[in-house]
Design an enzyme around this catalytic site. Structure first.
Site, short mmCIF file in Angstrom:
data_model
loop_
_atom_site.label_atom_id
_atom_site.label_comp_id
_atom_site.label_asym_id
_atom_site.label_seq_id
_atom_site.Cartn_x
_atom_site.Cartn_y
_atom_site.Cartn_z
CG PHE A 148 -0.21 0.42 2.28
CD1 PHE A 148 0.08 1.59 2.89
CD2 PHE A 148 0.43 -0.64 3.24
CE1 PHE A 148 0.64 2.09 3.76
CE2 PHE A 148 1.02 -0.15 4.34
CZ PHE A 148 1.06 1.55 4.72
CE LYS A 172 -3.59 -8.24 -4.37
NZ LYS A 172 -3.33 -7.39 -3.34
CD GLU A 175 -5.58 -6.14 0.22
OE1 GLU A 175 -4.56 -5.98 -0.27
OE2 GLU A 175 -5.59 -7.11 0.69
NE ARG A 176 -3.26 -2.55 3.93
CZ ARG A 176 -2.72 -2.62 4.69
NH1 ARG A 176 -1.92 -1.74 5.55
NH2 ARG A 176 -2.13 -3.30 4.52
CB SER A 225 4.63 -7.30 5.52
OG SER A 225 3.84 -8.34 5.66
CB CYS A 280 10.98 -0.48 2.78
SG CYS A 280 11.45 0.25 0.94
CD GLU A 382 8.58 -2.77 7.79
OE1 GLU A 382 7.60 -3.74 8.27
OE2 GLU A 382 9.07 -1.84 7.70
#
Ligand code: NAD
Length: 496
Positions: A148, A172, A175-176, A225, A280, A382
């Site tokens: 995301f 893909k 979805e957020r 993640s 990240c 994290e």
């Protein structure tokens, strides 16, 4: 309320089935919905990509590159709308979203060089009348699964190069915040990609697992993640696919006693709190060498953080926006709670921040925590929020041991005026991307991006030269056209 569908075989499609809410985190309200693709819908996208592959593979690289040139132009022309879509669903401030897009466009520019990058290697006379060459052929259908936090840039790390190399692609997105990826993919189609070359399926685990298991998918690029990266890598590899899976991070900055403290403080501010720390490569730990450096850093950070502005994405005067969801907000605040309970000192506390007029937004203010020690939960994991930890050590060796012992090895940085120390650090540290007085050492598109240890599963990094390698397979051809002068009888020993 609109429901975002998929892009399959060049057209937007909607399918009945499961959906999920998309939030506008700046106001904390539902902004729309996204379809969650079923197995059948994903298989339809893979079939479209498979059908488009033979003609696209045979399209000359220069023609494929021309589509990338047009795509770059369309991205620039639509930058305002893309930044708005990113901001609305992710929450990052518009100028930050524009920066993300600019870094994504760099990858399209690099993909424009595909004809040069795919040239291969040639050796004449490897034996009497024999020539050899290596060429780089596309793999077929490739899948990309993205996080995301960079909804536009990370997909652009993947498919421009994959497609320029002659592959077809199924993306893909997260979805957020899926809207910008779909909008951008439509621009790629408008730039001239034939139907089926680029497909987008929105969805969750069901869509991802379908891509991991479908034997027509040859390779998978993943960014997200670490637990999911590890899962993706194991399952894709077990299914015989090539896979690169980039995971999470805990990026340390070493602050040496001789560092230019004003530069340290202003660059740490941006690198720790920019995009609410949801990067990240965000610097989330400052390791100070000597108490004098620690005290100076804390005092100056406190002073600068007093003027940090947190608020909605569309106000360019803000420094950063909300985090992605209410659940993530609670998780970030939970880490601050745990630090307090485990004995750290909360110097600046962002837990109670209120943004006037946007009381339901998912905001966390900039947070500074001193006296953090290695066993604390806030250090082990994290956080992915606007939280900077300070750890005090006595020597540079001690600071480097901390970094080397951490499970992640994505990015790191040293602040110093001492070239010898900087060279020693960059040479020895067990981290994939290193900055020397540079807080966010994100490589440009013609280098490659990748961490070490549990920040990357797989052999090849993302984009740059490794991207070309990842999206192609080498074939080596050895050729002889027998002529009277070099014709030989049967040989039974190994050719030498
Ligand atoms: P995430 O791992 O939750 O999701 C990433 C993708 O995986 C999404 O598309 C999601 O739909 C899918 N997914 C989630 N759970 C799944 C499951 N159980 N099975 C199959 N698929 C699943 O990551 P996120 O929260 O979207 O992104 C933030 C994370 O990504 C952070 O850890 C951050 O450090 C990392 N990240 C890493 C890099 C890098 O280059 N190393 C870059 C950006 C983000």
């Amino acid at each position: 309320m609109t429901t975002l569908g998929h892009l399959i075989n060049g057209v937007r499609v909607d399918r009945e089935g499961r959906t999920q809410d998309i939030y506008n985190p700046s106001i904390g309200e539902v902004a729309g919905q996204v379809s969650l693709a079923s197995k059948a819908t994903v298989e339809e996208a893979v079939a479209a990509a498979q059908a488009a592959f033979p003609a696209w593979r045979d399209t000359p690289p220069l023609k494929r590159a021309r589509v990338m040139f047009r795509f770059k132009q369309l991205l620039e022309e639509n930058a305002g709308e893309i930044a708005r879509l990113i901001g609305e669903e992710h929450g990052k401030i518009v100028h930050d979203a524009q920066g993300e897009l600019a870094r994504g466009i760099e990858n399209v520019e690099y993909a424009c060089g595909a004809p040069e990058l795919l040239k291969g290697e040639h050796s004449k006379n490897t034996g009497p009348g024999i020539d050899s060459w290596s060429e780089f052929q596309p793999l077929g259908v490739v899948a990309g699964i993205t996080p995301f936090n960079f909804p536009a840039m990370v997909p652009l790390w993947m498919y421009p190069m994959a497609i320029a190399c002659g592959n077809t692609f199924v993306l893909k997105p997260s979805e957020r915040d899926p809207s910008s990826a779909l909008f951008i993919a439509e621009l790629a189609m408008e730039a001239g990609l034939p139907a089926g070359v680029l497909n987008v399926v929105n969805g969750d685990k069901e869509a991802v697992d379908t891509l991991l298991d479908d034997p027509r998918v040859q390779a998978v690029s993943f960014v997200g993640s670490t637990p999911i990266a590890e899962y993706i890598y194991s399952r894709a590899s077990a299914n015989g696919k090539r896979c690169q899976a980039l995971g999470g991070a805990k990026n340390h900055a070493i602050v040496m006693p001789d560092a230019d403290m004003d530069n340290v403080v202003s660059s740490l501010n941006g690198a720790a709190f920019g995009s609410s720390g949801e990067r990240c490569m965000a610097l989330s730990v400052a390791v100070t060498v000597g108490d004098e450096a620690a005290d100076a850093l804390i005092a100056k950070m406190q002073e600068q953080m007093a003027s940090l502005k947190v608020g909605p994405f569309h106000d360019a005067g803000n420094d950063f926006g909300p985090v992605i969801t209410q659940a993530h907000r609670e998780k970030v605040c939970g880490y601050i709670d745990s630090a307090e309970q485990q004995g750290a000192t909360i110097v600046v506390d962002g837990r109670g921040v209120q943004v006037a007029g946007h009381e339901n937004g998912f905001y966390v203010g900039g947070t500074l925590i001193d006296h953090v020690t290695p066993e604390m939960t806030c250090y082990q994991e994290e956080i992915f929020g606007p939280v900077l930890l300070v750890m005090r050590v006595d020597t540079m060796q001690e600071a480097m041991r901390l970094i080397d012992d951490h499970e992640y090895g994505n990015g790191t940085c040293i602040y110093t005026r001492d070239g010898e120390a900087a060279r020693y650090f960059s040479d020895r540290i067990q981290v994939g991307m290193v900055g020397i007085n540079v807080p966010l050492p994100v490589p440009v598109s013609y280098h490659s991006f990748g961490g070490w240890k549990r920040s990357l599963f797989g052999d090849l990094s993302a984009y740059g030269p490794d991207g070309v390698r990842f999206y192609t397979k080498r074939k080596t051809v050895t050729q002889r056209w027998p002529s009277a002068g070099v014709r030989e009888g049967a040989q039974f020993s190994f050719p030498s």
